[in-house]
Scaffold this motif. Sequence first.
Motif, PDB file in Angstrom:
ATOM      1  N   LEU A  34      25.694   6.597  -3.826  1.00 19.19           N
ATOM      2  CA  LEU A  34      24.871   5.366  -3.329  1.00 19.19           C
ATOM      3  C   LEU A  34      24.003   6.291  -2.273  1.00 19.19           C
ATOM      4  CD1 LEU A  34      27.197   3.315  -1.123  1.00 19.19           C
ATOM      5  CD2 LEU A  34      25.684   2.664  -3.050  1.00 19.19           C
ATOM      6  N   VAL A  35      24.317   7.893  -1.929  1.00 26.46           N
ATOM      7  CA  VAL A  35      23.021   8.279  -1.430  1.00 26.46           C
ATOM      8  C   VAL A  35      22.155   8.697  -2.934  1.00 26.46           C
ATOM      9  CG1 VAL A  35      23.156  10.459  -0.865  1.00 26.46           C
ATOM     10  CG2 VAL A  35      24.382   9.784   0.270  1.00 26.46           C
ATOM     11  N   VAL A  36      22.418   9.032  -4.377  1.00 28.51           N
ATOM     12  CA  VAL A  36      21.756   9.783  -4.970  1.00 28.51           C
ATOM     13  C   VAL A  36      20.950   8.409  -5.048  1.00 28.51           C
ATOM     14  CG1 VAL A  36      21.993   9.859  -6.890  1.00 28.51           C
ATOM     15  CG2 VAL A  36      23.171  11.041  -6.064  1.00 28.51           C
ATOM     16  N   VAL A  37      21.516   6.804  -5.839  1.00 25.80           N
ATOM     17  CA  VAL A  37      20.505   5.862  -5.938  1.00 25.80           C
ATOM     18  C   VAL A  37      19.435   5.361  -5.118  1.00 25.80           C
ATOM     19  CG1 VAL A  37      20.333   3.470  -6.041  1.00 25.80           C
ATOM     20  CG2 VAL A  37      22.131   4.793  -7.145  1.00 25.80           C
ATOM     21  N   LEU A  38      20.337   5.629  -3.347  1.00 24.28           N
ATOM     22  CA  LEU A  38      18.407   5.448  -2.272  1.00 24.28           C
ATOM     23  C   LEU A  38      17.536   6.413  -2.552  1.00 24.28           C
ATOM     24  CD1 LEU A  38      21.261   4.603   0.514  1.00 24.28           C
ATOM     25  CD2 LEU A  38      19.672   3.391  -1.084  1.00 24.28           C
ATOM     26  N   ILE A  39      18.351   8.496  -2.543  1.00 17.40           N
ATOM     27  CA  ILE A  39      16.911   8.817  -2.994  1.00 17.40           C
ATOM     28  C   ILE A  39      15.775   9.263  -3.612  1.00 17.40           C
ATOM     29  CG2 ILE A  39      17.065  11.261  -3.566  1.00 17.40           C
ATOM     30  CD1 ILE A  39      19.122  12.086  -1.972  1.00 17.40           C
ATOM     31  N   ALA A  40      16.646   8.503  -5.119  1.00 14.30           N
ATOM     32  CA  ALA A  40      16.073   8.099  -6.220  1.00 14.30           C
ATOM     33  C   ALA A  40      15.241   7.002  -6.006  1.00 14.30           C
ATOM     34  CB  ALA A  40      16.561   7.534  -7.380  1.00 14.30           C
ATOM     35  N   SER A  41      15.297   5.843  -5.184  1.00 12.69           N
ATOM     36  CA  SER A  41      14.744   4.541  -4.911  1.00 12.69           C
ATOM     37  C   SER A  41      13.239   4.650  -4.043  1.00 12.69           C
ATOM     38  CB  SER A  41      15.528   3.390  -4.754  1.00 12.69           C
ATOM     39  OG  SER A  41      16.531   2.850  -5.361  1.00 12.69           O
ATOM     40  N   ALA A  42      13.823   5.853  -2.997  1.00 14.93           N
ATOM     41  CA  ALA A  42      12.814   6.117  -1.963  1.00 14.93           C
ATOM     42  C   ALA A  42      11.326   6.895  -3.012  1.00 14.93           C
ATOM     43  CB  ALA A  42      12.955   6.763  -1.472  1.00 14.93           C
ATOM     44  N   LEU A  43      12.006   7.970  -4.071  1.00 15.96           N
ATOM     45  CA  LEU A  43      10.634   8.336  -4.679  1.00 15.96           C
ATOM     46  C   LEU A  43      10.518   7.741  -5.804  1.00 15.96           C
ATOM     47  CD1 LEU A  43      13.552  11.709  -5.818  1.00 15.96           C
ATOM     48  CD2 LEU A  43      11.207  11.572  -4.596  1.00 15.96           C
ATOM     49  N   ILE A  44      11.280   7.144  -6.778  1.00 14.26           N
ATOM     50  CA  ILE A  44      10.259   5.527  -7.329  1.00 14.26           C
ATOM     51  C   ILE A  44       9.402   5.188  -6.805  1.00 14.26           C
ATOM     52  CG2 ILE A  44      10.290   3.365  -8.987  1.00 14.26           C
ATOM     53  CD1 ILE A  44      13.181   5.529  -9.772  1.00 14.26           C
ATOM     54  N   GLY A  45       9.606   4.518  -5.382  1.00 16.94           N
ATOM     55  CA  GLY A  45       8.180   3.562  -4.701  1.00 16.94           C
ATOM     56  C   GLY A  45       7.583   4.584  -4.908  1.00 16.94           C
ATOM     57  N   THR A  46       7.896   5.982  -3.542  1.00 20.53           N
ATOM     58  CA  THR A  46       6.569   6.412  -3.225  1.00 20.53           C
ATOM     59  C   THR A  46       5.587   6.745  -4.645  1.00 20.53           C
ATOM     60  OG1 THR A  46       8.219   7.093  -1.868  1.00 20.53           O
ATOM     61  CG2 THR A  46       6.053   8.612  -2.313  1.00 20.53           C
ATOM     62  N   VAL A  47       6.250   7.299  -5.649  1.00 19.42           N
ATOM     63  CA  VAL A  47       5.172   7.215  -6.734  1.00 19.42           C
ATOM     64  C   VAL A  47       4.722   6.639  -7.134  1.00 19.42           C
ATOM     65  CG1 VAL A  47       5.430   7.909  -9.164  1.00 19.42           C
ATOM     66  CG2 VAL A  47       7.013   9.554  -8.053  1.00 19.42           C
ATOM     67  N   ILE A  48       5.396   5.086  -7.015  1.00 20.28           N
ATOM     68  CA  ILE A  48       4.611   3.828  -7.620  1.00 20.28           C
ATOM     69  C   ILE A  48       3.404   3.457  -6.671  1.00 20.28           C
ATOM     70  CG2 ILE A  48       4.407   1.514  -8.028  1.00 20.28           C
ATOM     71  CD1 ILE A  48       7.821   1.682  -9.050  1.00 20.28           C
ATOM     72  N   THR A  49       3.704   3.363  -5.202  1.00 20.55           N
ATOM     73  CA  THR A  49       2.490   3.365  -4.889  1.00 20.55           C
ATOM     74  C   THR A  49       1.478   4.494  -4.387  1.00 20.55           C
ATOM     75  OG1 THR A  49       4.603   2.068  -3.003  1.00 20.55           O
ATOM     76  CG2 THR A  49       1.942   3.108  -1.622  1.00 20.55           C
ATOM     77  N   LEU A  50       1.890   5.446  -4.690  1.00 21.63           N
ATOM     78  CA  LEU A  50       0.347   6.757  -4.927  1.00 21.63           C
ATOM     79  C   LEU A  50      -0.119   6.064  -6.258  1.00 21.63           C
ATOM     80  CD1 LEU A  50       2.376   9.890  -3.822  1.00 21.63           C
ATOM     81  CD2 LEU A  50       0.627   8.651  -2.814  1.00 21.63           C
ATOM     82  N   PHE A  51       0.627   5.802  -7.076  1.00 22.17           N
ATOM     83  CA  PHE A  51       0.035   5.565  -8.972  1.00 22.17           C
ATOM     84  C   PHE A  51      -0.921   4.383  -8.292  1.00 22.17           C
ATOM     85  CE2 PHE A  51      -0.458   3.506 -12.677  1.00 22.17           C
ATOM     86  CZ  PHE A  51      -0.838   4.387 -13.287  1.00 22.17           C
ATOM     87  N   THR A  52      -0.248   3.528  -7.536  1.00 16.51           N
ATOM     88  CA  THR A  52      -1.129   2.574  -6.768  1.00 16.51           C
ATOM     89  C   THR A  52      -2.746   2.104  -6.424  1.00 16.51           C
ATOM     90  OG1 THR A  52       0.810   0.455  -7.539  1.00 16.51           O
ATOM     91  CG2 THR A  52      -1.124   0.152  -6.377  1.00 16.51           C
ATOM     92  N   GLN A  53      -2.345   3.313  -5.307  1.00 18.60           N
ATOM     93  CA  GLN A  53      -3.260   3.307  -4.616  1.00 18.60           C
ATOM     94  C   GLN A  53      -4.105   4.009  -5.616  1.00 18.60           C
ATOM     95  OE1 GLN A  53      -1.755   5.310  -1.391  1.00 18.60           O
ATOM     96  NE2 GLN A  53      -1.100   3.434  -0.396  1.00 18.60           N
ATOM     97  N   PHE A  54      -4.499   4.972  -6.520  1.00 16.81           N
ATOM     98  CA  PHE A  54      -4.806   5.575  -6.737  1.00 16.81           C
ATOM     99  C   PHE A  54      -5.450   5.352  -8.377  1.00 16.81           C
ATOM    100  CE2 PHE A  54      -5.720   8.316 -11.060  1.00 16.81           C
ATOM    101  CZ  PHE A  54      -6.638   9.262 -11.066  1.00 16.81           C
ATOM    102  N   ARG A  55      -4.703   3.943  -8.907  1.00 15.55           N
ATOM    103  CA  ARG A  55      -5.733   3.476  -9.667  1.00 15.55           C
ATOM    104  C   ARG A  55      -7.190   2.229  -8.919  1.00 15.55           C
ATOM    105  NH1 ARG A  55      -5.021  -1.841 -12.219  1.00 15.55           N
ATOM    106  NH2 ARG A  55      -5.614  -1.290 -14.533  1.00 15.55           N
ATOM    107  N   ARG A  56      -6.850   1.643  -7.970  1.00 15.91           N
ATOM    108  CA  ARG A  56      -7.580   1.220  -7.172  1.00 15.91           C
ATOM    109  C   ARG A  56      -8.376   1.852  -6.799  1.00 15.91           C
ATOM    110  NH1 ARG A  56      -4.198  -3.313  -2.626  1.00 15.91           N
ATOM    111  NH2 ARG A  56      -3.151  -4.365  -4.648  1.00 15.91           N
ATOM    112  N   GLY A  57      -8.732   3.063  -6.214  1.00 16.84           N
ATOM    113  CA  GLY A  57      -9.601   4.118  -5.978  1.00 16.84           C
ATOM    114  C   GLY A  57     -10.206   3.928  -7.182  1.00 16.84           C
ATOM    115  N   PHE A  58     -10.069   4.951  -8.162  1.00 17.63           N
ATOM    116  CA  PHE A  58     -10.496   4.353  -9.809  1.00 17.63           C
ATOM    117  C   PHE A  58     -11.712   3.393 -10.270  1.00 17.63           C
ATOM    118  CE2 PHE A  58     -10.592   4.479 -13.909  1.00 17.63           C
ATOM    119  CZ  PHE A  58     -11.114   6.870 -14.128  1.00 17.63           C
ATOM    120  N   VAL A  59     -10.522   2.942  -9.964  1.00 18.87           N
ATOM    121  CA  VAL A  59     -11.355   0.991 -10.279  1.00 18.87           C
ATOM    122  C   VAL A  59     -12.308   0.983  -9.355  1.00 18.87           C
ATOM    123  CG1 VAL A  59     -11.429  -1.199 -10.212  1.00 18.87           C
ATOM    124  CG2 VAL A  59      -9.819   0.036 -11.551  1.00 18.87           C
TER     125      VAL A  59
END
Length: 190
Positions: A14-39
Amino acid sequence: MKASDNGLTLTEILVVVLIASALIGTVITLFTQFRRGFVKGEETNVVLQEGALTIAHMRTDLINAVYPPSLPPDRWAESIRASTDTLEFFLFRDADGGKETVRYSVSQGRLTRTQGSDATRTLINGSLASHSWRVETEEVPGTVPPLRRIWISLALDLGGKTTGGIQAKAIPIRANLFPVRLNRSLYGSR
């Protein structure tokens, strides 16, 4: 009791899944913001290029603007005609002194240019938020021949439209454009 060395406990998984989920969520958020800024940046670049092209065309056309052939000298202030959606004047067509009309027109966020019988060319395609152009004149009394000037006060607001949920920044362009050849002819002989 002795802990088993055969695998991971439920808590560890459960600890590994929570840490992985937080990392994936952060990467997706950063990518989405970068893409919006680029557009948004790409939209701004297109709008800036259209605005620069429009100003360059108008400046070049106004440098070559000439006095209309059929206009009486006392109506010099009408040598450039402007209405709410149209700007029109004469310019040199060729080296033989031929003249033709150039017309700038605005309709539904588009600014187009038509010279003589040539095909209409779109200069700003859908990103014109607002515009105004006024013909300004000045006559200095007491000079012989009379000193007369005419120019265009131009105000364009480009961009500001929403694409894919992203609001582009509106870009104001303000300029006074002087028809050099026309102003020379107003001061001297045509």
